[in-house]
Write a protein that holds these residues in place. Structure first.
Motif, PDB file in Angstrom:
ATOM      1  N   PHE A  48     -71.007  89.414  38.643  1.00 30.18           N
ATOM      2  CA  PHE A  48     -69.770  89.727  38.611  1.00 30.18           C
ATOM      3  C   PHE A  48     -69.045  88.354  38.262  1.00 30.18           C
ATOM      4  CE2 PHE A  48     -65.823  89.675  41.227  1.00 30.18           C
ATOM      5  CZ  PHE A  48     -65.081  90.557  40.871  1.00 30.18           C
ATOM      6  N   LEU A  49     -69.485  87.148  38.524  1.00 28.91           N
ATOM      7  CA  LEU A  49     -69.024  86.037  38.411  1.00 28.91           C
ATOM      8  C   LEU A  49     -68.902  86.096  36.705  1.00 28.91           C
ATOM      9  CD1 LEU A  49     -67.758  83.033  38.701  1.00 28.91           C
ATOM     10  CD2 LEU A  49     -70.104  82.392  39.045  1.00 28.91           C
ATOM     11  N   LEU A  50     -70.135  86.289  35.864  1.00 27.60           N
ATOM     12  CA  LEU A  50     -70.179  85.975  34.553  1.00 27.60           C
ATOM     13  C   LEU A  50     -69.088  87.211  34.025  1.00 27.60           C
ATOM     14  CD1 LEU A  50     -71.840  85.273  32.138  1.00 27.60           C
ATOM     15  CD2 LEU A  50     -73.257  87.051  32.408  1.00 27.60           C
ATOM     16  N   ARG A  51     -68.971  88.263  34.403  1.00 24.73           N
ATOM     17  CA  ARG A  51     -67.877  89.058  33.861  1.00 24.73           C
ATOM     18  C   ARG A  51     -66.518  88.619  34.116  1.00 24.73           C
ATOM     19  NH1 ARG A  51     -71.290  93.306  36.273  1.00 24.73           N
ATOM     20  NH2 ARG A  51     -69.886  93.400  38.070  1.00 24.73           N
ATOM     21  N   VAL A  52     -66.310  87.965  35.379  1.00 23.17           N
ATOM     22  CA  VAL A  52     -64.910  87.480  35.530  1.00 23.17           C
ATOM     23  C   VAL A  52     -64.617  86.259  34.781  1.00 23.17           C
ATOM     24  CG1 VAL A  52     -63.446  86.172  37.191  1.00 23.17           C
ATOM     25  CG2 VAL A  52     -64.663  88.422  37.855  1.00 23.17           C
ATOM     26  N   GLN A  53     -65.823  85.397  34.523  1.00 24.64           N
ATOM     27  CA  GLN A  53     -65.647  84.229  33.528  1.00 24.64           C
ATOM     28  C   GLN A  53     -65.370  84.894  32.346  1.00 24.64           C
ATOM     29  OE1 GLN A  53     -69.595  82.596  34.214  1.00 24.64           O
ATOM     30  NE2 GLN A  53     -68.547  80.930  35.727  1.00 24.64           N
ATOM     31  N   ASN A  54     -66.082  85.921  31.668  1.00 25.53           N
ATOM     32  CA  ASN A  54     -65.839  86.242  30.404  1.00 25.53           C
ATOM     33  C   ASN A  54     -64.404  86.759  30.171  1.00 25.53           C
ATOM     34  OD1 ASN A  54     -68.447  85.893  29.362  1.00 25.53           O
ATOM     35  ND2 ASN A  54     -69.311  87.561  29.712  1.00 25.53           N
ATOM     36  N   ALA A  55     -64.030  87.421  31.376  1.00 28.45           N
ATOM     37  CA  ALA A  55     -62.536  87.882  31.186  1.00 28.45           C
ATOM     38  C   ALA A  55     -61.446  86.921  31.385  1.00 28.45           C
ATOM     39  CB  ALA A  55     -62.397  89.021  32.510  1.00 28.45           C
ATOM     40  N   ASN A  56     -61.638  85.753  32.203  1.00 31.78           N
ATOM     41  CA  ASN A  56     -60.917  84.615  32.250  1.00 31.78           C
ATOM     42  C   ASN A  56     -60.764  84.046  30.729  1.00 31.78           C
ATOM     43  OD1 ASN A  56     -60.841  81.593  32.581  1.00 31.78           O
ATOM     44  ND2 ASN A  56     -59.573  82.618  34.229  1.00 31.78           N
ATOM     45  N   ALA A  57     -61.867  83.931  30.062  1.00 29.64           N
ATOM     46  CA  ALA A  57     -62.023  83.331  28.690  1.00 29.64           C
ATOM     47  C   ALA A  57     -61.075  83.872  27.867  1.00 29.64           C
ATOM     48  CB  ALA A  57     -63.202  83.128  28.152  1.00 29.64           C
ATOM     49  N   ALA A  58     -61.106  85.477  28.090  1.00 33.20           N
ATOM     50  CA  ALA A  58     -60.190  86.302  27.026  1.00 33.20           C
ATOM     51  C   ALA A  58     -58.871  86.296  27.787  1.00 33.20           C
ATOM     52  CB  ALA A  58     -60.851  87.464  26.865  1.00 33.20           C
ATOM     53  N   LEU A  64     -57.484  82.503  39.992  1.00 32.03           N
ATOM     54  CA  LEU A  64     -57.687  83.012  41.562  1.00 32.03           C
ATOM     55  C   LEU A  64     -59.263  83.852  41.500  1.00 32.03           C
ATOM     56  CD1 LEU A  64     -56.924  83.330  44.410  1.00 32.03           C
ATOM     57  CD2 LEU A  64     -55.374  84.999  43.605  1.00 32.03           C
ATOM     58  N   GLU A  65     -59.096  85.018  40.337  1.00 27.34           N
ATOM     59  CA  GLU A  65     -60.186  85.757  40.484  1.00 27.34           C
ATOM     60  C   GLU A  65     -61.353  85.193  40.063  1.00 27.34           C
ATOM     61  OE1 GLU A  65     -58.365  89.910  38.842  1.00 27.34           O
ATOM     62  OE2 GLU A  65     -58.244  88.279  37.438  1.00 27.34           O
ATOM     63  N   LEU A  66     -61.513  83.972  39.375  1.00 29.33           N
ATOM     64  CA  LEU A  66     -62.538  83.176  39.087  1.00 29.33           C
ATOM     65  C   LEU A  66     -63.219  82.609  40.400  1.00 29.33           C
ATOM     66  CD1 LEU A  66     -64.464  82.377  36.888  1.00 29.33           C
ATOM     67  CD2 LEU A  66     -62.864  80.453  36.241  1.00 29.33           C
ATOM     68  N   ASP A  67     -62.081  81.845  41.070  1.00 28.09           N
ATOM     69  CA  ASP A  67     -62.432  81.429  42.184  1.00 28.09           C
ATOM     70  C   ASP A  67     -62.998  82.251  43.364  1.00 28.09           C
ATOM     71  OD1 ASP A  67     -61.695  78.942  41.243  1.00 28.09           O
ATOM     72  OD2 ASP A  67     -59.504  78.922  42.157  1.00 28.09           O
ATOM     73  N   GLU A  68     -62.492  83.574  43.439  1.00 26.20           N
ATOM     74  CA  GLU A  68     -62.986  84.290  44.348  1.00 26.20           C
ATOM     75  C   GLU A  68     -64.231  84.947  44.016  1.00 26.20           C
ATOM     76  OE1 GLU A  68     -59.978  87.371  44.401  1.00 26.20           O
ATOM     77  OE2 GLU A  68     -58.802  86.399  46.161  1.00 26.20           O
ATOM     78  N   ALA A  69     -64.860  85.054  42.563  1.00 29.54           N
ATOM     79  CA  ALA A  69     -66.108  85.592  42.291  1.00 29.54           C
ATOM     80  C   ALA A  69     -66.972  84.375  42.567  1.00 29.54           C
ATOM     81  CB  ALA A  69     -65.995  85.999  40.703  1.00 29.54           C
ATOM     82  N   GLN A  70     -66.696  83.105  42.274  1.00 28.10           N
ATOM     83  CA  GLN A  70     -67.363  82.073  42.731  1.00 28.10           C
ATOM     84  C   GLN A  70     -67.800  81.945  43.940  1.00 28.10           C
ATOM     85  OE1 GLN A  70     -69.173  79.775  40.268  1.00 28.10           O
ATOM     86  NE2 GLN A  70     -70.261  79.305  42.351  1.00 28.10           N
ATOM     87  N   ALA A  71     -66.690  82.143  44.933  1.00 33.25           N
ATOM     88  CA  ALA A  71     -67.046  81.956  46.394  1.00 33.25           C
ATOM     89  C   ALA A  71     -67.923  83.162  47.030  1.00 33.25           C
ATOM     90  CB  ALA A  71     -65.457  82.162  47.083  1.00 33.25           C
ATOM     91  N   ALA A  72     -67.845  84.465  46.010  1.00 29.83           N
ATOM     92  CA  ALA A  72     -68.664  85.536  46.549  1.00 29.83           C
ATOM     93  C   ALA A  72     -69.943  85.310  46.216  1.00 29.83           C
ATOM     94  CB  ALA A  72     -68.133  86.793  45.896  1.00 29.83           C
ATOM     95  N   LEU A  73     -70.317  84.519  45.302  1.00 26.22           N
ATOM     96  CA  LEU A  73     -71.491  83.976  44.502  1.00 26.22           C
ATOM     97  C   LEU A  73     -72.081  82.858  45.630  1.00 26.22           C
ATOM     98  CD1 LEU A  73     -74.089  83.939  42.850  1.00 26.22           C
ATOM     99  CD2 LEU A  73     -72.819  82.240  41.310  1.00 26.22           C
TER     100      LEU A  73
END
Length: 171
Positions: A48-58, A64-73
């Motif tokens: 999920f973090l990888l998908r959010v990172q890719n989405a953030n790059a685009a 915030l979504e990136l931070d939440e995904a990192q916190a979940a990891l």
């Protein structure tokens, strides 16, 4: 008069409760489903973090979504660590229960012969009472008293056959 070898069990206390505790600890130490579940959650959080990172790059996901995904990891990683620690505790508990079970059995400290049994089956004992006595007859020192009528008949250095009773029971 029975011969025993070093480490041979020579007496045992009622071990039913300790044996049941060992079986329970074995079951608990054998359980790894919590670890597997935590590993799967961590893998899912990594994906999920990888998908959010890719989405953030685009520019399709916010910080915030990136931070939440990192916190979940991070949370999934801590859950895995806790599961592994609980498993280590279960293994240590198993070792403890096995030691308790072993302490209910008395083993011969050395090779020898049982010379005296002071207890009977089912008797309540305490640590100040002797249970039994084991002798290493190879280490016995013998003092021989010979009748005066034999004076002069025995020669120093000559072999003589002696018969020993309990606990030696041999010639």
């Amino acid at each position: 008069g029975d011969r025993v070898t070093s480490g041979q069990p020579i007496a045992a206390m009622d071990d039913r409760i300790a044996a049941a505790s060992v079986r329970l600890a074995e079951v608990q130490a054998g359980q790894n489903s919590t670890i597997i579940h935590a590993q799967l959650q961590k893998q899912q959080a990594e994906r999920f973090l990888l998908r959010v990172q890719n989405a953030n790059a685009a520019s399709a996901a916010s910080e915030l979504e990136l931070d939440e995904a990192q916190a979940a990891l991070d949370s999934a990683g801590q859950s895995l660590k806790q599961a592994e620690e609980r498993h280590q505790q279960a293994l240590a508990q198993l070792e403890l229960e096995r030691a308790k079970l072993a302490s209910l059995q008395i083993v011969a400290p050395f090779e020898g012969s049982v010379s005296r049994i002071s207890a009977s089956p089912g008797q309540t004992m305490n640590t100040s009472e002797p249970l039994l006595q084991v002798l290493d007859v190879r280490q016995l020192k013998v003092e021989l008293h010979v009748p005066s009528t034999c004076f002069g008949l025995l020669r120093r250095g000559s072999p003589y056959q002696l018969e020993a009773g309990t606990p030696v029971n041999s010639r």
